[in-house]
Design an enzyme around this catalytic site. Structure first.
Site, mmCIF file in Angstrom:
data_model
loop_
_atom_site.group_PDB
_atom_site.id
_atom_site.type_symbol
_atom_site.label_atom_id
_atom_site.label_comp_id
_atom_site.label_asym_id
_atom_site.label_seq_id
_atom_site.Cartn_x
_atom_site.Cartn_y
_atom_site.Cartn_z
ATOM 1 N N ASP A 1 70.594 50.083 27.713
ATOM 2 C CA ASP A 1 70.155 49.209 28.812
ATOM 3 C C ASP A 1 70.484 47.727 28.566
ATOM 4 O O ASP A 1 70.414 46.920 29.495
ATOM 5 C CB ASP A 1 68.639 49.340 29.017
ATOM 6 C CG ASP A 1 68.215 50.772 29.263
ATOM 7 O OD1 ASP A 1 69.065 51.557 29.712
ATOM 8 O OD2 ASP A 1 67.045 51.096 29.002
ATOM 9 N N MET B 1 71.949 54.185 34.929
ATOM 10 C CA MET B 1 70.709 53.958 34.154
ATOM 11 C C MET B 1 70.492 52.463 33.896
ATOM 12 O O MET B 1 71.252 51.626 34.376
ATOM 13 C CB MET B 1 70.776 54.705 32.826
ATOM 14 C CG MET B 1 70.366 56.160 32.931
ATOM 15 S SD MET B 1 70.256 56.856 31.268
ATOM 16 C CE MET B 1 69.529 58.447 31.630
ATOM 17 N N VAL C 1 74.774 61.671 30.920
ATOM 18 C CA VAL C 1 76.179 61.577 30.536
ATOM 19 C C VAL C 1 76.454 60.183 29.953
ATOM 20 O O VAL C 1 77.248 60.015 29.029
ATOM 21 C CB VAL C 1 77.023 61.835 31.814
ATOM 22 C CG1 VAL C 1 78.303 61.079 31.842
ATOM 23 C CG2 VAL C 1 77.281 63.313 31.979
HETATM 24 O O1 F6P Z 1 66.352 53.321 27.598
HETATM 25 C C1 F6P Z 1 67.440 54.148 27.766
HETATM 26 C C2 F6P Z 1 67.245 55.035 28.950
HETATM 27 O O2 F6P Z 1 68.364 55.886 29.015
HETATM 28 C C3 F6P Z 1 67.010 54.332 30.277
HETATM 29 O O3 F6P Z 1 68.193 53.848 30.833
HETATM 30 C C4 F6P Z 1 66.347 55.426 31.057
HETATM 31 O O4 F6P Z 1 65.516 54.876 32.053
HETATM 32 C C5 F6P Z 1 65.527 56.131 30.034
HETATM 33 O O5 F6P Z 1 66.109 55.851 28.793
HETATM 34 C C6 F6P Z 1 65.448 57.630 30.188
HETATM 35 O O6 F6P Z 1 64.532 58.088 29.257
HETATM 36 P P1 F6P Z 1 64.338 59.581 28.771
HETATM 37 O O7 F6P Z 1 65.394 59.881 27.779
HETATM 38 O O8 F6P Z 1 62.996 59.557 28.125
HETATM 39 O O9 F6P Z 1 64.416 60.431 29.981
#
Ligand code: F6P
Length: 374
Positions: free
Chosen positions: A136, A178, A299
């Site tokens: 992120d 994401m 992905v």
């Molecule tokens: O922080 C990385 C991230 O991939 C975010 O972009 C996304 O909102 C979140 O993690 C998804 O989290 P999880 O792997 O717990 O579903």
């Protein structure tokens, strides 16, 4: 100051490409200084359960290019961890494992959540150094984070590929990227992939304005459009409602009003799941064009790290080993002005690095005619 002889290392939070390169960077440079390295499994849980593996030369060989993390990861919070069906504060158990293994320091590689957790351990008196990892790119005090470059590359390639199918079918394709509550990934990949519309949480959007941009393209003879939308992007209307609900929760004086405000906020946040689909339907209605949704999802986190991430992880990891030797603890190894610098974990924990309104990427996107939804 006593010499550092044994360290623990863990990876926590969502995985990201470059984690193994970071483990290798810290590990190899530490071994070279005569430091023994214990790799704790599945984030902070490995510390609670005393689950670790020795990271020697053999264990660290051949992992530079591999995605994910050889140590496993998890989103457990040490102060609120589910253990044996109960949620408990396990920070003392973690400190006990640290002592039991005669660790001189702990290296935590992770993102926003990991930094809050690591800071709790700093406050417990543990010697901690962190490395910034998240696709992120939303960690404070560092210009970039491990995994961001690879993810941005994957999302860019996806946007590239969506162009030909959108073009062939004269469609709008809404691609969800994401990024949690920040828009770095959507903005970076959107610019690099030439998205026509880029929506980020930092700029609440007006769907009418997006539809107008798509209609203008149509009027000029381009019958397809690519919309890159950050998963955290919100409409101006929703942003207002969320801000008001948050404010009501903050200002609530009694437990009853706090509970009610909290559930109203939770309802609004839950409505956000599926926002990309809602946006796509709204664009269809407003433009009369057919729209499709592509959620890029996990992905973006999988597979081999880019050269940039391998280099970044190795630089941060080897600098971390230097800091360990110097006994400089309670810091995150950041990138500032292109160089590696230690910054206090306490100043990173609990902060989010959003895209500033005057960021040059935003200016460049506007200059090439990208609609940012406002
Ligand atoms: O922080 C990385 C991230 O991939 C975010 O972009 C996304 O909102 C979140 O993690 C998804 O989290 P999880 O792997 O717990 O579903």
């Amino acid at each position: 100051m006593a010499k550092v002889k044994r360290i623990g290392i863990l990876t926590a939070g969502g995985d990201s490409p470059g984690l193994n390169a970071a483990i290798r960077g810290v590990g190899k440079a530490a071994l070279d200084r005569g430091i023994r390295v214990l790799g704790f499994k599945d984030g902070f849980r490995g510390l609670v359960e005393n689950q670790w593996t020795q990271l020697d030369k053999t264990a660290l060989a051949g992992i530079l290019t591999i995605g994910g993390t050889i140590l496993g990861t998890g989103r457990d919070k040490p102060h609120r961890m589910e253990v044996g069906g109960e949620v408990r504060d396990m920070t003392d158990a973690i400190a006990a494992t640290y002592q039991r293994n005669r660790l001189d320091a702990l290296v935590c590689i992770g993102g926003g959540g990991t930094h809050k957790n690591a800071y709790r351990l700093v406050q417990k008196g543990l010697n901690v150094i962190t490395l910034p990892k998240t696709i992120d790119n939303d960690l404070a005090l560092t210009e970039t984070t491990i995994g961001f470059d690879t993810s941005m590359g994957i999302a860019t390639e996806a946007i590239d590929r969506l162009h030909s199918t959108a073009h062939s079918h004269h469609r709008i394709i809404v691609a969800e990227v994401m990024g949690h509550r920040a828009g770095w990934l959507a903005l970076g990949a959107g610019i690099a992939g030439g998205a026509d519309v880029i929506l980020v949480p930092e700029i609440p959007y007006d769907v009418e304005c997006i539809a107008a941009a798509i209609r203008r393209r149509y009027a000029f003879g381009t019958s397809f459009s690519i919309v890159a939308v950050a998963e955290g992007a919100v409409s101006a209307k929703d942003a207002k409602a969320l801000a008001a609900a948050g404010e009501r929760k903050r200002k609530a004086r009694t437990e009853d009003t706090r509970q009610r405000a909290a559930s109203a906020l939770a309802r609004l946040e839950a409505r956000h799941t599926g926002n990309t689909w809602r946006l796509s339907r709204e664009l269809e209605e407003l433009t009369g064009l057919e729209a499709r949704v592509t959620i890029l999802g996990y992905v973006q986190r999988g597979g081999a790290p880019s050269a940039t991430d391998r280099l970044l992880a190795t630089r941060l990891g080897t600098r971390c080993a230097e800091l360990l030797e110097q006994g400089e603890f309670g810091v995150m190894v950041a990138i500032q002005g292109g160089t590696t610098v230690p910054v206090p974990i306490g100043e990173v924990a609990g902060k989010v690095k959003y895209i500033p309104a005057d960021h040059p990427w935003l200016a460049s996107a506007r200059r090439v005619g990208t609609c940012l939804g406002d």
